[in-house]
Design a protein around this motif. Structure first.
Motif, PDB file in Angstrom:
ATOM      1  N   UNK A  13      44.259 -19.094   4.085  1.00  0.00           N
ATOM      2  CA  UNK A  13      43.735 -19.212   2.726  1.00  0.00           C
ATOM      3  C   UNK A  13      42.240 -18.960   2.697  1.00  0.00           C
ATOM      4  N   UNK A  14      41.633 -19.266   1.571  1.00  0.00           N
ATOM      5  CA  UNK A  14      40.226 -18.930   1.359  1.00  0.00           C
ATOM      6  C   UNK A  14      39.308 -19.577   2.388  1.00  0.00           C
ATOM      7  N   UNK A  15      39.508 -20.879   2.679  1.00  0.00           N
ATOM      8  CA  UNK A  15      38.643 -21.572   3.622  1.00  0.00           C
ATOM      9  C   UNK A  15      38.802 -21.067   5.044  1.00  0.00           C
ATOM     10  N   UNK A  16      40.035 -20.885   5.472  1.00  0.00           N
ATOM     11  CA  UNK A  16      40.292 -20.417   6.829  1.00  0.00           C
ATOM     12  C   UNK A  16      39.807 -18.999   7.060  1.00  0.00           C
ATOM     13  N   UNK A  17      40.037 -18.136   6.079  1.00  0.00           N
ATOM     14  CA  UNK A  17      39.608 -16.742   6.203  1.00  0.00           C
ATOM     15  C   UNK A  17      38.087 -16.644   6.260  1.00  0.00           C
ATOM     16  N   UNK A  18      37.399 -17.425   5.419  1.00  0.00           N
ATOM     17  CA  UNK A  18      35.938 -17.379   5.455  1.00  0.00           C
ATOM     18  C   UNK A  18      35.401 -17.854   6.810  1.00  0.00           C
ATOM     19  N   UNK A  19      35.949 -18.951   7.306  1.00  0.00           N
ATOM     20  CA  UNK A  19      35.498 -19.477   8.598  1.00  0.00           C
ATOM     21  C   UNK A  19      35.731 -18.465   9.710  1.00  0.00           C
ATOM     22  N   UNK A  20      36.916 -17.847   9.725  1.00  0.00           N
ATOM     23  CA  UNK A  20      37.250 -16.876  10.765  1.00  0.00           C
ATOM     24  C   UNK A  20      36.316 -15.674  10.715  1.00  0.00           C
ATOM     25  N   UNK A  21      36.082 -15.168   9.518  1.00  0.00           N
ATOM     26  CA  UNK A  21      35.241 -13.977   9.376  1.00  0.00           C
ATOM     27  C   UNK A  21      33.808 -14.240   9.812  1.00  0.00           C
ATOM     28  N   UNK A  38      51.916 -15.776   3.479  1.00  0.00           N
ATOM     29  CA  UNK A  38      51.191 -14.572   3.083  1.00  0.00           C
ATOM     30  C   UNK A  38      49.698 -14.835   3.148  1.00  0.00           C
ATOM     31  N   UNK A  39      48.955 -13.850   3.608  1.00  0.00           N
ATOM     32  CA  UNK A  39      47.518 -13.998   3.721  1.00  0.00           C
ATOM     33  C   UNK A  39      46.896 -14.148   2.329  1.00  0.00           C
ATOM     34  N   UNK A  40      45.975 -15.080   2.227  1.00  0.00           N
ATOM     35  CA  UNK A  40      45.335 -15.352   0.941  1.00  0.00           C
ATOM     36  C   UNK A  40      45.543 -16.771   0.484  1.00  0.00           C
ATOM     37  N   UNK A  41      46.610 -17.396   0.982  1.00  0.00           N
ATOM     38  CA  UNK A  41      46.831 -18.807   0.691  1.00  0.00           C
ATOM     39  C   UNK A  41      47.234 -19.097  -0.742  1.00  0.00           C
ATOM     40  N   UNK A  42      47.159 -20.373  -1.075  1.00  0.00           N
ATOM     41  CA  UNK A  42      47.598 -20.827  -2.395  1.00  0.00           C
ATOM     42  C   UNK A  42      46.851 -20.119  -3.511  1.00  0.00           C
ATOM     43  N   UNK A  43      45.534 -20.058  -3.427  1.00  0.00           N
ATOM     44  CA  UNK A  43      44.749 -19.524  -4.537  1.00  0.00           C
ATOM     45  C   UNK A  43      45.129 -18.088  -4.867  1.00  0.00           C
ATOM     46  N   UNK A  44      45.196 -17.237  -3.857  1.00  0.00           N
ATOM     47  CA  UNK A  44      45.409 -15.816  -4.088  1.00  0.00           C
ATOM     48  C   UNK A  44      46.869 -15.496  -4.376  1.00  0.00           C
ATOM     49  N   UNK A  45      47.783 -16.118  -3.665  1.00  0.00           N
ATOM     50  CA  UNK A  45      49.189 -15.725  -3.736  1.00  0.00           C
ATOM     51  C   UNK A  45      49.995 -16.524  -4.759  1.00  0.00           C
ATOM     52  N   UNK A  46      49.738 -17.832  -4.869  1.00  0.00           N
ATOM     53  CA  UNK A  46      50.597 -18.669  -5.716  1.00  0.00           C
ATOM     54  C   UNK A  46      49.790 -19.721  -6.481  1.00  0.00           C
ATOM     55  N   UNK A 310      39.080 -27.418  -4.591  1.00  0.00           N
ATOM     56  CA  UNK A 310      38.757 -26.202  -5.328  1.00  0.00           C
ATOM     57  C   UNK A 310      38.497 -25.083  -4.326  1.00  0.00           C
ATOM     58  N   UNK A 311      38.942 -23.882  -4.650  1.00  0.00           N
ATOM     59  CA  UNK A 311      38.779 -22.749  -3.739  1.00  0.00           C
ATOM     60  C   UNK A 311      37.324 -22.517  -3.323  1.00  0.00           C
ATOM     61  N   UNK A 312      36.362 -22.486  -4.254  1.00  0.00           N
ATOM     62  CA  UNK A 312      34.978 -22.252  -3.830  1.00  0.00           C
ATOM     63  C   UNK A 312      34.458 -23.326  -2.884  1.00  0.00           C
ATOM     64  N   UNK A 313      34.961 -24.546  -3.019  1.00  0.00           N
ATOM     65  CA  UNK A 313      34.546 -25.616  -2.109  1.00  0.00           C
ATOM     66  C   UNK A 313      35.116 -25.365  -0.715  1.00  0.00           C
ATOM     67  N   UNK A 314      36.376 -24.957  -0.640  1.00  0.00           N
ATOM     68  CA  UNK A 314      36.982 -24.635   0.658  1.00  0.00           C
ATOM     69  C   UNK A 314      36.210 -23.517   1.346  1.00  0.00           C
ATOM     70  N   UNK A 315      35.785 -22.527   0.577  1.00  0.00           N
ATOM     71  CA  UNK A 315      35.015 -21.413   1.138  1.00  0.00           C
ATOM     72  C   UNK A 315      33.684 -21.911   1.692  1.00  0.00           C
ATOM     73  N   UNK A 316      33.000 -22.775   0.939  1.00  0.00           N
ATOM     74  CA  UNK A 316      31.731 -23.339   1.408  1.00  0.00           C
ATOM     75  C   UNK A 316      31.938 -24.159   2.676  1.00  0.00           C
ATOM     76  N   UNK A 317      33.017 -24.947   2.713  1.00  0.00           N
ATOM     77  CA  UNK A 317      33.290 -25.769   3.896  1.00  0.00           C
ATOM     78  C   UNK A 317      33.568 -24.891   5.110  1.00  0.00           C
TER      79      UNK A 317
END
Length: 450
Positions: A13-21, A38-46, A310-317
């Protein structure tokens, strides 16, 4: 122990992908990531992305009606769900491919498999492969909660709403949070007869009372049958559809029951508790300010930690984690003054304290304006917007901003910058209004209403 990778991320999802990248592309780490669906997680896919596209689709119903009032000769033949769903599938496939491309271009190895944690440094995939990692990051998000009632299997969750073969004629939405309220509104605008059950006193608990009451009244005026102090007790299959019984024994016949009764951290079956990772009462992974668990090599970010979901918070984390571990920049994700938006119709957006929260902390002033916006007033609609500022009486600092109406989410993003910077009411007052706009009300309210 020799490690196969510097970082193994569980969850795409958003948090994992950001951390990996960030860990791979900027930190030079050898990174692998496993995603079982599916890549993208809850926010992007469902989640937020397909939901917002459904909200956009549903918003054309009142727009088409308004267009005639503005002089347009509009003819339409109703909403074509099959067309929308096919287009939505194409867009979600595009987004998933983009997420995969981002990871691949950053040098991340992707495993399309379920992963569980075997010990502090080993991850086992559903393929049987075991990978040794110096650091492990759990970013598995959340999952929909379904109440344990007879016939619950007859209902669906938000996951299935984007895969419906056809729209129902009658729907029952169970829940009072933002997911329930958003789906109730968009289904209503798409022509579905909607009832919404919520066992509490008012929907959208946690938001400002005046703002959420404004939304509830507007939803009812628009045709959503919002029923508070009401809960579903059991579901039965009938020849025509589903019979939903409430806790008083009364029933309602519908074609679809949507359970939007909350979400739980998706931490089950990962093998964490046996390793000493602390798990909370709701299943949340306990972490410190740097997203580290009680096991030093294991970290967690996003909804699975149940901090701010929230997705933006997961990305920041996720970004803060990567900076801390791989870029020699110790970073904590900032969880203070995070803005949010609820895409009901009308929208509700907020940042900072509610009036109720602020009153408990000290003396405040409330600046509030409710008005009919020009756009829909001209079309003859009775819609009303709400603009509200919560201000500390002594320091004059704006403690909270609450907006209900079209474009609320867009407006709150900009208001959030000022409030995050510590703006006072006088800073708002000194700002010249942009006229004619709805947002100008934020800088023209001079006298407190209470």
């Amino acid at each position: 122990m020799a490690f196969d990778v510097d970082l193994f991320v569980i969850g795409g999802g958003s948090g994992g992908v950001r951390a990996a990248r960030i860990a791979s592309a900027e930190g030079g780490a050898k990174v692998a990531l496993a995603e079982e669906y599916r890549m993208g997680g809850t926010c992007v896919i469902r989640g937020c992305v397909p939901k917002k596209l459904m909200v956009n689709a549903s918003a054309f119903a009142p727009i088409l009606a308004d267009a005639q009032a503005y002089g347009w000769n509009v003819h339409h033949h109703g909403f074509d769900w099959s067309h929308f769903r096919a287009t939505l599938d194409v867009e979600l496939n595009r987004l998933e491919a983009a997420y995969r491309g981002t990871l691949t271009n950053a040098g991340v190895t992707i495993y399309d498999a379920r992963a569980v944690v075997k010990d502090a440094h080993r991850v086992e995939l559903s393929t049987g492969e075991v990978i040794r990692a110096k650091h492990i990051l759990i970013a598995t998000g959340g999952r929909a909660f379904v109440p344990d009632i007879p016939g619950a299997n007859l209902g669906v969750t938000s996951n299935e709403m984007f895969k419906l073969d056809a729209l129902p004629q009658r729907a029952l939405v169970v829940g009072g949070g933002y997911i329930a309220s958003e789906f109730a509104c968009l289904l209503n605008n798409l022509g579905v007869e909607v009832a919404q059950y919520y066992r509490g006193e008012q929907i959208l608990r946690g938001f400002d009372d005046e703002a959420r009451s404004h939304v509830a009244s507007a939803m009812q005026a628009n045709g959503v049958d919002v029923r508070c102090h009401k809960d579903v007790a059991r579901l039965e299959k009938t020849a025509q559809g589903i019979r939903a019984y409430d806790t008083s024994g009364a029933f309602e016949d519908v074609d679809l029951v949507l359970f939007a009764t909350g979400r739980l951290p998706n931490s089950e079956g990962l093998g964490l508790e046996a390793l000493g990772v602390e798990i909370g009462a709701k299943g949340e992974i306990k972490v410190d300010d740097y997203s580290q668990t009680a096991v030093p090599s294991i970290f967690a970010v996003g909804d699975v930690t149940d901090r701010i979901n929230l997705t933006p918070v997961a990305i920041r984390e996720g970004h803060a984690f990567a900076d801390t571990i791989f870029n020699a920049r110790p970073s904590k994700a900032d969880h203070e003054l995070v803005a949010s938006a609820v895409f009901t119709q009308p929208e509700l957006a907020a940042i900072g304290q509610t009036e109720e929260e602020a009153r408990k902390a000290g003396e405040i002033e409330i600046y509030s304006a409710s008005f009919r916006p020009m756009k829909t007033l001209f079309a003859g609609r009775q819609d009303r917007m709400l603009m509200k500022l919560v201000v500390a009486k002594e320091s004059r600092k704006v403690l909270g901003c609450h907006i209900v109406g079209e474009g609320a989410g867009e407006m709150i993003q900009l208001a959030a910058i000022a409030i995050k910077m510590g703006a006072t009411k006088e800073d708002f007052d000194r700002t010249v209004a942009v006229h004619p706009t709805a947002a100008e009300e934020l800088v023209t309210m001079r006298k407190p209403v209470r």
